[in-house]
Scaffold this motif. Structure first.
Motif, PDB file in Angstrom:
ATOM      1  N   VAL A 120       0.974  -1.216   0.099  1.00 29.24           N
ATOM      2  CA  VAL A 120       0.001  -0.013  -0.017  1.00 29.24           C
ATOM      3  C   VAL A 120       0.860   1.381   0.007  1.00 29.24           C
ATOM      4  O   VAL A 120       1.849   1.317   0.709  1.00 29.24           O
ATOM      5  N   LYS A 121       0.487   2.338  -0.738  1.00 30.00           N
ATOM      6  CA  LYS A 121       1.213   3.469  -0.879  1.00 30.00           C
ATOM      7  C   LYS A 121       0.192   4.579  -1.039  1.00 30.00           C
ATOM      8  O   LYS A 121      -0.997   4.462  -1.628  1.00 30.00           O
ATOM      9  N   PRO A 122       0.613   5.751  -0.539  1.00 26.30           N
ATOM     10  CA  PRO A 122      -0.472   6.872  -0.732  1.00 26.30           C
ATOM     11  C   PRO A 122      -0.480   7.306  -2.120  1.00 26.30           C
ATOM     12  O   PRO A 122       0.472   7.517  -2.864  1.00 26.30           O
ATOM     13  N   SER A 123      -1.697   7.534  -2.740  1.00 24.66           N
ATOM     14  CA  SER A 123      -1.988   7.911  -4.214  1.00 24.66           C
ATOM     15  C   SER A 123      -1.796   9.453  -4.243  1.00 24.66           C
ATOM     16  O   SER A 123      -1.770   9.854  -5.190  1.00 24.66           O
ATOM     17  N   CYS A 124      -2.129  10.084  -3.018  1.00 26.35           N
ATOM     18  CA  CYS A 124      -2.108  11.575  -3.215  1.00 26.35           C
ATOM     19  C   CYS A 124      -0.739  12.298  -3.287  1.00 26.35           C
ATOM     20  O   CYS A 124      -0.461  13.389  -3.396  1.00 26.35           O
TER      21      CYS A 124
END
Length: 134
Positions: free
Chosen positions: A61-65
């Motif tokens: 999981v990674k921040p897409s923002c």
């Protein structure tokens, strides 16, 4: 007394996150990633959210923002591999486009990634560009 973990789980259970707002973690960090400590153990916050929501437990999981402090589950991008530039939905689009004969060049342009990313995705699915996947 509420702990960081109980606060996070309570907020996840009540969907207390807004789609449009980053939720910046202001607690502990390890290797630049948000973490929390409880019962003598360290937990990375984003994978903890992934497990809590039961989303693709084998994923990354990674921040897409683009905000490295953000832990908002709506801003998370769930990937199959750590270095992957494509999420599950993107991979499904690649497969759909490829099965309809759309050239790799066009798929890459639509998803704003390099052609090699598309070739790797197809290779992982054991497909060749333009071949139907049944």
């Amino acid at each position: 007394k509420e702990t960081n973990l109980s606060i996070l789980f309570r907020r996840l259970a009540s969907s207390d996150f807004e789609h449009s707002t980053c939720e910046e973690w202001n607690k502990s960090f390890c290797n630049g990633s948000p973490v929390l400590y409880t019962l003598g153990c360290k937990y990375y916050v984003r994978p903890l959210i992934l497990d809590y929501l039961e989303i693709n437990k084998d994923g990354c999981v990674k921040p897409s923002c683009g905000n490295k402090l953000c832990i908002n589950p709506y801003h998370n991008s769930y990937k199959k591999m750590k270095a992957s530039k494509l999420g599950d939905a993107d991979t499904n689009l690649v497969l759909a486009f490829s099965s309809r004969g759309v050239p790799v060049r066009e798929i890459a342009k639509a998803l704003k990634v390099h052609r090699s990313t598309i070739y790797r995705a197809l290779n992982r699915e054991h497909l060749h560009p333009g071949s139907p996947h049944h």
